[in-house]
Design a protein around this motif. Structure first.
Motif, PDB file in Angstrom:
ATOM      1  N   LYS A  26       0.823  -1.215   0.000  1.00 35.11           N
ATOM      2  CA  LYS A  26       0.000   0.000   0.000  1.00 35.11           C
ATOM      3  C   LYS A  26       0.857   1.265   0.000  1.00 35.11           C
ATOM      4  N   GLU A  31      -1.970   1.907  -3.649  1.00 33.75           N
ATOM      5  CA  GLU A  31      -2.786   3.112  -3.637  1.00 33.75           C
ATOM      6  C   GLU A  31      -2.170   4.209  -2.781  1.00 33.75           C
ATOM      7  N   GLY A  32      -1.406   3.812  -1.751  1.00 30.28           N
ATOM      8  CA  GLY A  32      -0.830   4.804  -0.871  1.00 30.28           C
ATOM      9  C   GLY A  32       0.135   5.721  -1.572  1.00 30.28           C
ATOM     10  N   LYS A  33       0.718   5.267  -2.700  1.00 29.45           N
ATOM     11  CA  LYS A  33       1.673   6.101  -3.422  1.00 29.45           C
ATOM     12  C   LYS A  33       1.055   6.716  -4.670  1.00 29.45           C
ATOM     13  N   ASP A  34       0.310   5.923  -5.406  1.00 28.70           N
ATOM     14  CA  ASP A  34      -0.221   6.386  -6.697  1.00 28.70           C
ATOM     15  C   ASP A  34      -1.600   7.019  -6.579  1.00 28.70           C
ATOM     16  N   GLY A  35      -2.303   6.782  -5.438  1.00 25.99           N
ATOM     17  CA  GLY A  35      -3.649   7.314  -5.309  1.00 25.99           C
ATOM     18  C   GLY A  35      -3.649   8.827  -5.176  1.00 25.99           C
ATOM     19  N   ARG A  36      -4.792   9.399  -5.294  1.00 25.60           N
ATOM     20  CA  ARG A  36      -4.902  10.847  -5.213  1.00 25.60           C
ATOM     21  C   ARG A  36      -6.056  11.218  -4.284  1.00 25.60           C
ATOM     22  N   ASP A  39      -8.924   9.048  -1.854  1.00 21.20           N
ATOM     23  CA  ASP A  39      -8.568   7.630  -1.958  1.00 21.20           C
ATOM     24  C   ASP A  39      -7.239   7.353  -1.259  1.00 21.20           C
ATOM     25  N   ARG A  40      -6.276   8.239  -1.468  1.00 23.53           N
ATOM     26  CA  ARG A  40      -4.975   8.044  -0.847  1.00 23.53           C
ATOM     27  C   ARG A  40      -5.077   8.173   0.673  1.00 23.53           C
ATOM     28  N   LYS A  41      -5.851   9.136   1.158  1.00 22.63           N
ATOM     29  CA  LYS A  41      -6.018   9.304   2.599  1.00 22.63           C
ATOM     30  C   LYS A  41      -6.702   8.088   3.214  1.00 22.63           C
ATOM     31  N   THR A  43      -6.521   5.067   2.077  1.00 15.50           N
ATOM     32  CA  THR A  43      -5.523   3.998   2.088  1.00 15.50           C
ATOM     33  C   THR A  43      -4.577   4.146   3.275  1.00 15.50           C
ATOM     34  N   VAL A 101       1.265  13.615   1.496  1.00 14.42           N
ATOM     35  CA  VAL A 101      -0.135  13.999   1.281  1.00 14.42           C
ATOM     36  C   VAL A 101      -0.379  15.414   1.781  1.00 14.42           C
TER      37      VAL A 101
END
Length: 227
Positions: A26, A31-36, A39-41, A43, A101
């Motif tokens: 993650k 998702e923790g790196k590529d999410g935005r 969604d990233r929060k 994750t 983030v």
């Protein structure tokens, strides 16, 4: 079902490794790196919960190691330190991800304010506030990492103290068993000596009785001869 002293430790360690692998996915390529955005929060929140579970597993490993035989405990202490090191790296990675983030949110908010402002000095002011916010965030991250490092060191010292206390307790128990066996042996020897003393007095009494009888017989014989 495996009932060996190391079975529970191995089971907890396997679960911990699977959990750490999920966390790394993650925070790394997931998702923790590529999410935005949200969604990233989300994750990162899931990663935080998984880290709490991993922390509990490490605490359980620390407990289970106390029941492992001394002959193989050193090897499991090494594996426990590796697990704690992995947990520390994962916590640091989560802290870095949160900082990223937060930095992205600050940049996004700053850009939105830059282009909507008619003040020619707004850009410099926003950039200054952004840099100040990033500096505060980085300082907070460093303090958190230092606190985590001190907590791990304290936990390691605590585990060593518990191990030493357990060894000392075993030595005291062994000494107590030895003293109990010595006490039993002393009691047996004392009983034997008392029995020997009784027999000695009995034999002495018999000897004195025989001597008295002989003296009486001699006196009687002499009296008869004289009379």
């Amino acid at each position: 079902m495996d009932t060996s002293p190391t079975a529970l430790f191995d089971s907890y360690e396997q679960d911990f490794k699977q959990l750490v692998q999920s966390i790394e996915e993650k925070l790394g390529d997931g998702e923790g790196k590529d999410g935005r955005g949200d969604d990233r929060k989300a994750t990162l929140r899931r990663v935080d919960m998984e880290l709490e579970e991993a922390d509990e597993m490490v605490s359980q490993l620390d407990i289970e190691i106390q029941s492992i035989p001394q002959s193989v405990r050193a090897h499991y202490h090494t594996r426990l330190r590796e697990a704690k090191s992995q947990l520390s790296r994962s916590k640091k990675a989560l802290t870095d991800a949160r900082a990223t983030v937060a930095r992205a949110d600050l940049l996004s908010s700053s850009k939105g304010g830059l282009y909507s402002s008619d003040d020619p000095y707004a850009s410099s002011s926003d950039r200054s506030r952004l840099l100040d916010g990033m500096s505060v965030l980085e300082n907070g991250t460093k303090r958190l990492e230092e606190s985590q490092r001190m907590a791990l060191e304290t936990e390691g010292h605590g585990a060593e103290i518990l191990t030493n206390l357990r060894e000392q307790r075993e030595q005291i128990e062994n000494s107590r068993d030895t003293l109990q066996r010595a006490d039993v042996a002393i009691d047996r020897a004392s009983s034997t000596l008392k029995a020997m003393v009784r027999r000695m007095y009995q034999q002495r009494a018999i000897t004195y009785s025989i001597i008295a009888v002989l003296i009486i017989l001699i006196v009687v014989i002499i009296w008869e001869k004289l009379s």
